[in-house]
Design an enzyme around this catalytic site. Structure first.
Site, PDB file in Angstrom:
ATOM      1  N   HIS A   6       0.831  -1.207   0.000  1.00 47.53           N
ATOM      2  CA  HIS A   6       0.000   0.000   0.000  1.00 47.53           C
ATOM      3  C   HIS A   6       0.866   1.257   0.000  1.00 47.53           C
ATOM      4  O   HIS A   6       2.027   1.243   0.429  1.00 47.53           O
ATOM      5  CB  HIS A   6      -0.930   0.007   1.216  1.00 47.53           C
ATOM      6  N   GLU A  19      -1.560  -6.867   7.481  1.00 44.55           N
ATOM      7  CA  GLU A  19      -0.202  -6.640   7.963  1.00 44.55           C
ATOM      8  C   GLU A  19       0.080  -7.528   9.177  1.00 44.55           C
ATOM      9  O   GLU A  19      -0.846  -8.030   9.831  1.00 44.55           O
ATOM     10  CB  GLU A  19      -0.038  -5.158   8.330  1.00 44.55           C
TER      11      GLU A  19
END
Length: 228
Positions: free
Chosen positions: A9, A87
């Site tokens: 990202h 994550e």
């Protein structure tokens, strides 16, 4: 020829503030939006036709996916979301400033938490965990699978089954697949895909908003890789 595009990202609001993020749900910063838009343009300029996309349940990865597909004029393709691409869970470090953490625990300890393969950070509190368990985006997950904190090894152990069961199946059908995820979930995929050692992968840097293309053989052996 199967083709895999891995993209971390764009910069998040907490990246910009130097905070541990993990499973905390934050948006892209202005710079992060520009990075994601640029990633989409690079894919468009290179005339890469994506067949399917996978991303996590966290907003910064979801936004990045949207900007990439908009920028490459491919918003109509199917997008699948999974917590397994989230994550790494940074436990009790989430929300803390990294410099403040170094002052509290020392440079060596924080470095070990961040860059070792199998060392976990401190666990999150029961209050923090309860907030995750009540979050609608995680209601479909067996709560016994929800981590209190994770090492990179833990992250790999939840990412690889998703690769095997879902992502790889589309690549075996000779598709072009986008995975828009996070530094450590992508690091886990790279370790598995390239067969890297524990020592090599912990120092592997993943750029924000930079599409990393893998050209694969029919049996998913890496033939070539490059950043757009």
């Amino acid at each position: 020829m199967p083709k895999l595009i891995l993209c971390r990202h764009g910069q998040s609001e907490w990246n910009a503030k130097n905070l541990f993020t993990g499973w905390a749900d934050v948006k892209l910063s202005k710079q992060g939006i520009e990075e994601a838009q640029s990633a989409g343009k690079k894919i468009y300029d290179n005339q890469i036709e994506i067949d399917i996309a996978f991303t996590s349940l966290l907003t910064r990865a979801l936004e990045t996916t949207q900007y990439i597909l908009a920028g490459s004029d491919q918003q109509w393709i199917p997008v699948y979301k999974s917590w397994r691409l989230n994550e790494r869970h940074y436990g009790g470090l989430q929300g803390l400033n990294k410099d403040d953490a170094r002052k509290k625990w020392g440079e060596d300890q924080v470095h070990q938490w961040r860059r070792s393969y199998d060392v976990r950070p401190p666990r999150e509190s029961e209050e923090q965990r309860e907030a995750y368990l009540k979050n609608r985006r995680y209601q479909h997950i067996d709560h016994r699978m929800m981590p209190y904190c994770e090492s990179l090894k833990d992250t790999l152990e939840r990412v690889v089954p998703f690769w095997t069961d879902h992502i790889s199946q589309h690549l075996l059908d000779d598709k072009t697949v986008l995975v828009s995820a996070h530094g450590n979930s992508i690091r886990a995929l790279i370790k598995y895909l390239e067969g890297l050692s524990e020592e090599d992968i912990v120092g592997y840097e993943i750029k924000t908003g930079a599409p990393l293309v893998y050209e694969l053989t029919d049996d998913l052996v890496v033939k070539d890789k490059y950043y757009l």
